[in-house]
Motif scaffolding. Structure first.
Motif, PDB file in Angstrom:
ATOM      1  N   GLY A  39       1.171  -0.313   0.323  1.00 61.46           N
ATOM      2  CA  GLY A  39      -0.178  -0.615   0.023  1.00 61.46           C
ATOM      3  C   GLY A  39       0.890   1.311   0.262  1.00 61.46           C
ATOM      4  N   ASN A  40       0.515   2.319   0.750  1.00 58.28           N
ATOM      5  CA  ASN A  40       1.517   3.091   0.777  1.00 58.28           C
ATOM      6  C   ASN A  40       3.037   3.131   1.962  1.00 58.28           C
ATOM      7  OD1 ASN A  40       0.154   4.661  -0.777  1.00 58.28           O
ATOM      8  ND2 ASN A  40      -1.783   5.469   0.988  1.00 58.28           N
ATOM      9  N   GLY A  41       3.297   1.765   1.880  1.00 54.37           N
ATOM     10  CA  GLY A  41       3.810   1.245   3.088  1.00 54.37           C
ATOM     11  C   GLY A  41       3.425   1.174   4.523  1.00 54.37           C
ATOM     12  N   TYR A  42       4.245   0.015   5.005  1.00 56.81           N
ATOM     13  CA  TYR A  42       4.570  -1.198   6.279  1.00 56.81           C
ATOM     14  C   TYR A  42       4.324   0.108   7.740  1.00 56.81           C
ATOM     15  CZ  TYR A  42       3.938  -5.167   4.451  1.00 56.81           C
ATOM     16  OH  TYR A  42       3.404  -6.566   3.761  1.00 56.81           O
ATOM     17  N   LYS A  69       1.920  12.208  -4.919  1.00 61.96           N
ATOM     18  CA  LYS A  69       2.990  10.955  -4.485  1.00 61.96           C
ATOM     19  C   LYS A  69       3.869  11.582  -3.642  1.00 61.96           C
ATOM     20  CE  LYS A  69      -0.194   8.095  -7.251  1.00 61.96           C
ATOM     21  NZ  LYS A  69       0.066   7.126  -8.289  1.00 61.96           N
ATOM     22  N   LEU A  70       4.145  12.355  -4.763  1.00 63.18           N
ATOM     23  CA  LEU A  70       5.244  12.748  -3.873  1.00 63.18           C
ATOM     24  C   LEU A  70       6.144  12.939  -2.922  1.00 63.18           C
ATOM     25  CD1 LEU A  70       6.776  14.705  -8.091  1.00 63.18           C
ATOM     26  CD2 LEU A  70       8.095  12.702  -6.910  1.00 63.18           C
ATOM     27  N   ARG A  71       7.507  13.095  -1.989  1.00 64.80           N
ATOM     28  CA  ARG A  71       7.454  12.772  -0.248  1.00 64.80           C
ATOM     29  C   ARG A  71       9.060  13.156  -0.692  1.00 64.80           C
ATOM     30  NH1 ARG A  71       6.459   9.634   4.683  1.00 64.80           N
ATOM     31  NH2 ARG A  71       6.531  10.936   5.993  1.00 64.80           N
ATOM     32  N   ARG A  72       9.364  14.486   0.008  1.00 65.96           N
ATOM     33  CA  ARG A  72      11.317  14.408   0.026  1.00 65.96           C
ATOM     34  C   ARG A  72      11.742  13.844   1.353  1.00 65.96           C
ATOM     35  NH1 ARG A  72      11.611  19.156   4.864  1.00 65.96           N
ATOM     36  NH2 ARG A  72      10.919  18.329   6.361  1.00 65.96           N
ATOM     37  N   LEU A  73      13.008  13.463   1.513  1.00 69.88           N
ATOM     38  CA  LEU A  73      13.823  12.770   1.992  1.00 69.88           C
ATOM     39  C   LEU A  73      13.117  13.027   3.444  1.00 69.88           C
ATOM     40  CD1 LEU A  73      17.103  12.659   0.801  1.00 69.88           C
ATOM     41  CD2 LEU A  73      15.743  10.627   0.774  1.00 69.88           C
ATOM     42  N   ASP A  74      13.116  11.967   4.391  1.00 69.05           N
ATOM     43  CA  ASP A  74      13.255  12.646   5.965  1.00 69.05           C
ATOM     44  C   ASP A  74      14.006  13.168   7.362  1.00 69.05           C
ATOM     45  OD1 ASP A  74       9.888  12.485   5.737  1.00 69.05           O
ATOM     46  OD2 ASP A  74      10.581  10.486   4.406  1.00 69.05           O
ATOM     47  N   TRP A  75      15.806  11.748   6.989  1.00 68.28           N
ATOM     48  CA  TRP A  75      16.174  11.358   7.177  1.00 68.28           C
ATOM     49  C   TRP A  75      17.646  11.398   6.934  1.00 68.28           C
ATOM     50  CZ3 TRP A  75      17.673   6.626  10.423  1.00 68.28           C
ATOM     51  CH2 TRP A  75      18.905   6.528  11.303  1.00 68.28           C
TER      52      TRP A  75
END
Length: 295
Positions: A129-132, A202-208
């Motif tokens: 899905g959208n990720g575990y 749907k785009l999302r930046r890096l988180d870490w």
């Protein structure tokens, strides 16, 4: 390895299999390959067999999960320190078993770090899905060439947390496009790197971002400015930054002479003083930031 890992950004490590193939400059002095060789393993290389583990080994994360639930905390699990989850040589039953284990351990956050992000999308489970909710996806980028090649693949996959391990850091990195809060800037970064941009929503930046120098035999020096630049790029957009270590090469002590053979020939201002002595302070500060899980 295993429980109570010495790696600064994880609590435990878990390896479904043991073995890998070197794929880029970051692998040249691979600690895992060296350890495997010392133990007489022979599990590295395109034709080397992978070592699989039995039920007792697979039960360890279940124990860690129970302890985390009991203590009311979340624990991080690095998978895999002696392999790559998205290596296409893995038997499919092993990866399927890993997904089931991850689902069965909701009090553990699984950090899946790969040098093969181009394989992630086709190797995810059908119910991804959208990720575990307890999986962080990451990729290693040691220089700008690998950053441009790998990050776009990582950002194209839905995930709760997406991160970079810039270790060993072998050159300067310009990541502002991937750290941006602006979907248009991220999409532009995709296109400049020859990748088709998915829907902007749907785009999302890096988180870490994790950064660090190399340790062990043959360690290559890290320029202090490379780490400073990553720190500053992350700070500018509010992305957590963790500086793991200088590695074998650290800031050259100003108060004592250093043998000529241990001073970096590229005039980085660092000397080979050993991992323990070099430590992990960057300009006098220990950077230990972690991402917050989003609902």
């Amino acid at each position: 390895m295993g429980e109570n890992s010495a790696i600064e950004w994880t609590d435990h490590t878990f390896n479904p299999v043991w073995g890998c193939v070197k794929v880029s400059p970051a692998c040249d002095n691979c600690y895992a390959a060296a350890l495997d060789h010392r133990l007489g393993g022979g599990h590295w290389g395109p034709h080397a067999p992978l070592k699989e583990f039995g039920d007792k080994h697979w039960a360890e994360p279940l124990k860690w999960n129970r302890a985390a639930e009991r203590d009311g905390v979340r624990r991080r699990v690095f998978c895999a320190s002696m392999a790559d989850v998205f290596d296409n040589r893995w038997p499919e039953h092993v990866r399927s078993r890993l997904w089931e284990l991850i689902k069965a351990t909701p009090h553990l956050d699984w950090l899946l770090l790969t040098k093969r992000p181009q394989n992630i999308a086709r190797m995810l489970p059908d119910n991804w899905g959208n990720g575990y909710s307890n999986v962080w996806l990451g990729t290693t980028v040691e220089n700008q060439e690998e950053a441009d090649r790998r990050i776009a693949h990582l950002l194209a996959v839905p995930a709760k947390i997406r991160f970079l391990s810039c270790e060993p850091l072998l050159g300067p990195l310009h990541l502002r496009w991937a750290l941006s809060c602006n979907p248009l800037e991220i999409a532009s970064g995709f296109q400049r790197r020859g990748h088709f941009s998915p829907g902007l929503e749907k785009l999302r930046r890096l988180d870490w971002v994790i950064a660090g120098g190399e340790s062990g035999h043959g360690a290559r020096p890290i320029h202090p400015d490379w780490s400073r630049a990553l720190r500053d790029q992350c700070a500018a957009v509010g992305v957590p930054f963790l500086f793991k270590q200088w590695g074998e090469w650290g800031p050259r002590p100003s108060y004592e002479e250093v043998p000529i053979g241990t001073v970096d020939r590229h005039s980085f201002g660092v000397a080979r003083i050993g991992k323990k002595r070099a430590g992990r302070l960057l300009d006098g500060v220990e950077h230990n930031a972690f991402p917050e899980m989003m609902p």
